[in-house]
Design an enzyme around this catalytic site. Structure first.
Site, PDB file in Angstrom:
ATOM      1  N   GLU A  45      40.966 -29.636  68.876  1.00 50.93           N
ATOM      2  CA  GLU A  45      40.040 -30.584  68.255  1.00 50.93           C
ATOM      3  C   GLU A  45      38.686 -29.927  67.990  1.00 50.93           C
ATOM      4  OE1 GLU A  45      38.190 -35.039  69.233  1.00 50.93           O
ATOM      5  OE2 GLU A  45      38.875 -33.740  70.872  1.00 50.93           O
ATOM      6  N   LYS A 118      39.994 -40.337  63.355  1.00 52.39           N
ATOM      7  CA  LYS A 118      40.247 -40.720  64.749  1.00 52.39           C
ATOM      8  C   LYS A 118      39.931 -42.194  64.978  1.00 52.39           C
ATOM      9  CE  LYS A 118      38.980 -38.992  69.397  1.00 52.39           C
ATOM     10  NZ  LYS A 118      38.236 -37.902  70.068  1.00 52.39           N
ATOM     11  N   CYS A 155      42.893 -36.404  70.189  1.00 53.71           N
ATOM     12  CA  CYS A 155      42.361 -36.491  71.557  1.00 53.71           C
ATOM     13  C   CYS A 155      42.439 -37.885  72.176  1.00 53.71           C
ATOM     14  CB  CYS A 155      40.942 -35.927  71.592  1.00 53.71           C
ATOM     15  SG  CYS A 155      40.430 -35.421  73.267  1.00 53.71           S
TER      16      CYS A 155
END
Length: 289
Positions: A45, A118, A155
């Site tokens: 990431e 995200k 993540c």
């Protein structure tokens, strides 16, 4: 044509240098993974720099780049085309006056298939991402690549079973999670590595799908990233993994055709009861009458 097998590569390294240095380091490892037969290579990431989200500093907004004209993204596209590999690329995106933690999916011919922003944004000591990123507005996305159907998330998304299940329902052959996770500044005695891995293994088992995560390593201003990147199999085993402080790659091949049969035979998707899951669409657990 539906892919029958998929060779998955994971990359792990320190990322405390400059944008150019970090890109060079990662791309060299991508080459190594491709040499080992990888068709899809997962990288960490926000790989262009140190993990800046450990503190709130407005100067870091200058690190953000739009999709258009993104030099590092262009380098990923060029290498993907050269090597014939699928390359998810995690970066800090600027879109007008909005900022996102974004995953660009680059196909094996270098084409940009699209982006995923995200969805789940953490906020806590050492991981103060809400200062920088809006929650993603793309919804969960599965990309039809030349290597197979890739479900991409980032993540903190990996802690949410709803995300993994949504990607599986959308037809993913594999789930990939670029990651930056390590020590907890507010509680140095807390080591989250094993629970992080167990959460991800749960996704692999309950959705009968391979799960791949690539993390960074090394110390960045007192925050220690613990690596331990892996590919989890549908039985919960680690098909490939790297150590806590190991720089390198791993490549493993999975039989997608066999996994599709296994998924059907387990019956998890046959026996789902979506009509009972309304509580999952509420914030407080109270369903509308």
């Amino acid at each position: 044509m539906t892919a029958e097998t998929l060779s998955i590569g994971i990359v792990q390294c320190a990322l405390g240098g400059s944008r150019v240095e970090n890109a060079e380091r990662v791309l060299a490892l991508v080459r190594e993974a491709a040499k080992g037969g990888a068709q899809l290579v997962v990288t960490p990431e926000l790989l262009e720099g140190p993990y800046f989200c450990r503190e709130e500093k407005d100067s870091f907004f200058e690190w953000a780049r739009p999709v258009e004209g993104n030099v590092t993204l262009a380098r990923f596209q060029a290498l993907a085309k050269e090597l014939g590999v699928v390359l998810p690329f995690s970066f800090f995106e600027k879109a007008g006056n909005a900022y996102y933690n974004t995953l660009a999916m680059v196909d094996a011919d270098g084409a940009l298939l699209g982006t995923y922003r995200k969805s789940h944004i953490p906020d806590g000591p050492g991981y103060e991402e809400k200062f920088y990123f809006r929650p993603g507005d793309t919804g969960f996305r599965v990309f039809e690549t030349k290597a197979g159907k890739v479900g991409g998330a980032v993540c903190w998304d990996q802690w949410y079973p709803e995300c993994a299940r949504a990607l599986a329902l959308l037809g993913a052959d594999v789930l990939v999670y670029p990651t930056a996770i390590g020590s907890e500044p507010a509680n140095p005695a807390l080591d989250t590595r094993d629970r992080w891995r167990r959460a991800m293994v749960g996704h692999a088992v309950s959705n009968v799908i391979p799960v791949a995560a690539s993390n960074r390593i090394g110390e960045e201003d007192g925050q220690l990233f613990y690596g331990s990147s892996f590919v989890a199999g549908t039985d919960g085993s680690f098909l490939a993994e790297l150590g806590r402080d190991e720089t390198g790659v791993r490549v493993v091949t999975v039989d997608l055709a066999a996994i599709r049969r296994e998924r059907a035979s387990w019956g998890f998707f046959r026996d789902r009861r979506p009509e009972l899951y309304g509580v999952l669409t509420t914030a407080d657990g109270r369903q509308k009458v």
